[in-house]
Design an enzyme around this catalytic site. Structure first.
Site, mmCIF file in Angstrom:
data_model
loop_
_atom_site.group_PDB
_atom_site.id
_atom_site.type_symbol
_atom_site.label_atom_id
_atom_site.label_comp_id
_atom_site.label_asym_id
_atom_site.label_seq_id
_atom_site.Cartn_x
_atom_site.Cartn_y
_atom_site.Cartn_z
ATOM 1 C CE LYS A 194 -3.994 -2.257 2.225
ATOM 2 N NZ LYS A 194 -5.015 -2.126 3.300
ATOM 3 C CE1 TYR B 232 -9.402 -3.190 0.391
ATOM 4 C CE2 TYR B 232 -8.530 -1.253 -0.705
ATOM 5 C CZ TYR B 232 -8.348 -2.373 0.089
ATOM 6 O OH TYR B 232 -7.095 -2.668 0.578
ATOM 7 C CG HIS C 271 -5.211 -6.472 -0.301
ATOM 8 N ND1 HIS C 271 -6.427 -6.533 0.330
ATOM 9 C CD2 HIS C 271 -5.239 -7.407 -1.286
ATOM 10 C CE1 HIS C 271 -7.175 -7.464 -0.276
ATOM 11 N NE2 HIS C 271 -6.477 -8.007 -1.257
ATOM 12 C CG ASN D 229 -3.916 -2.118 6.855
ATOM 13 O OD1 ASN D 229 -3.806 -1.792 5.671
ATOM 14 N ND2 ASN D 229 -4.921 -2.852 7.297
ATOM 15 C CD GLU E 137 -8.611 -9.619 -3.529
ATOM 16 O OE1 GLU E 137 -9.458 -9.304 -2.673
ATOM 17 O OE2 GLU E 137 -7.474 -10.031 -3.234
HETATM 18 P P1 GDP Z 1 -7.835 -6.995 5.547
HETATM 19 O O1 GDP Z 1 -8.352 -8.121 4.702
HETATM 20 O O2 GDP Z 1 -7.026 -7.476 6.722
HETATM 21 O O3 GDP Z 1 -7.098 -5.951 4.736
HETATM 22 O O4 GDP Z 1 -9.082 -6.254 6.192
HETATM 23 P P2 GDP Z 1 -10.576 -5.976 5.644
HETATM 24 O O5 GDP Z 1 -10.806 -6.708 4.358
HETATM 25 O O6 GDP Z 1 -11.507 -6.194 6.765
HETATM 26 O O7 GDP Z 1 -10.559 -4.402 5.358
HETATM 27 C C1 GDP Z 1 -9.941 -3.879 4.200
HETATM 28 C C2 GDP Z 1 -9.155 -2.653 4.590
HETATM 29 O O8 GDP Z 1 -10.031 -1.644 5.053
HETATM 30 C C3 GDP Z 1 -8.172 -2.860 5.739
HETATM 31 O O9 GDP Z 1 -6.933 -3.392 5.341
HETATM 32 C C4 GDP Z 1 -8.017 -1.450 6.277
HETATM 33 O O10 GDP Z 1 -7.118 -0.711 5.455
HETATM 34 C C5 GDP Z 1 -9.420 -0.899 6.105
HETATM 35 N N1 GDP Z 1 -10.214 -1.081 7.330
HETATM 36 C C6 GDP Z 1 -10.795 -2.215 7.777
HETATM 37 N N2 GDP Z 1 -11.443 -2.024 8.931
HETATM 38 C C7 GDP Z 1 -11.275 -0.724 9.222
HETATM 39 C C8 GDP Z 1 -11.727 0.104 10.294
HETATM 40 O O11 GDP Z 1 -12.422 -0.324 11.212
HETATM 41 N N3 GDP Z 1 -11.370 1.411 10.226
HETATM 42 C C9 GDP Z 1 -10.597 1.898 9.212
HETATM 43 N N4 GDP Z 1 -10.276 3.187 9.212
HETATM 44 N N5 GDP Z 1 -10.141 1.158 8.191
HETATM 45 C C10 GDP Z 1 -10.488 -0.130 8.199
HETATM 46 MG MG MG Z 2 -9.825 -8.152 3.274
#
Ligand code: GDP
Ligand code: MG
Length: 143
Positions: free
Chosen positions: A11, A51, A117, A114, A128
């Site tokens: 990222k 997303y 991905h 973070n 993807e």
């Molecule tokens: P991942 O698969 O571990 O990347 O997590 P998810 O698929 O649940 O979410 C996708 C991305 O959205 C995450 O990597 C974060 O960058 C963002 N994200 C997820 N949950 C949160 C949240 O509660 N707050 C914020 N600000 N960003 C979030």
């Molecule tokens: Mg995810």
């Protein structure tokens, strides 16, 4: 176990930290092979499409702002159990909860920014990978 592929993004925060090589080293050291790779600056449309599953979430706008804030590296990783292995290398979504030694523990500042991905299942990996790469851009190893 058969070879599996997963999709990965470094990222904008981690690219800005000059950590591309260090992160690629983690993948390779864990036995994952990089079989496709390119640098991109995502458009809003491309990031929103990627997303789409999160579009009703309150953080969606911030997520798209972040993902379009600078260049990213996108790559296809191949290896045994690649989807789960990559998620283990990455660590938990929230870096405050990520195990020591994981990419998110070492390179991420917050849940919003973070570092990486990784696909969460073989089905999402296939979708993807196809969202970013044509078949001709993927180079399985011949030696
Ligand atoms: P991942 O698969 O571990 O990347 O997590 P998810 O698929 O649940 O979410 C996708 C991305 O959205 C995450 O990597 C974060 O960058 C963002 N994200 C997820 N949950 C949160 C949240 O509660 N707050 C914020 N600000 N960003 C979030
Ligand atoms: Mg995810």
């Amino acid at each position: 176990m058969a070879l599996e592929r997963t999709f990965s993004i470094i990222k904008p925060d981690a690219v800005a930290k000059n950590a591309i090589g260090a992160i690629y080293n983690r993948f390779e050291s864990a036995g994952l092979r990089i079989v496709a790779s390119k640098m991109l600056h995502l458009s809003r449309e491309k990031a929103e499409g990627f997303y789409a599953e999160h579009k009703e979430r309150p953080f969606f706008g911030a997520l798209v702002d972040f993902m379009t804030s600078g260049p990213v590296m996108v790559q296809v990783l191949e290896g045994e159990n690649a989807v789960v292995k990559n998620r283990q290398i990455m660590g938990a979504t929230n870096p405050a909860e990520a195990d020591a030694g994981t990419l998110r523990s070492d390179y991420a500042e917050s849940i919003d920014e973070n570092a990486v991905h990784g696909s969460d299942a073989p089905e999402s990996a296939a979708r993807e990978i196809a969202y970013f790469f044509s078949d001709e851009e993927i180079c399985p190893r011949t030696r």
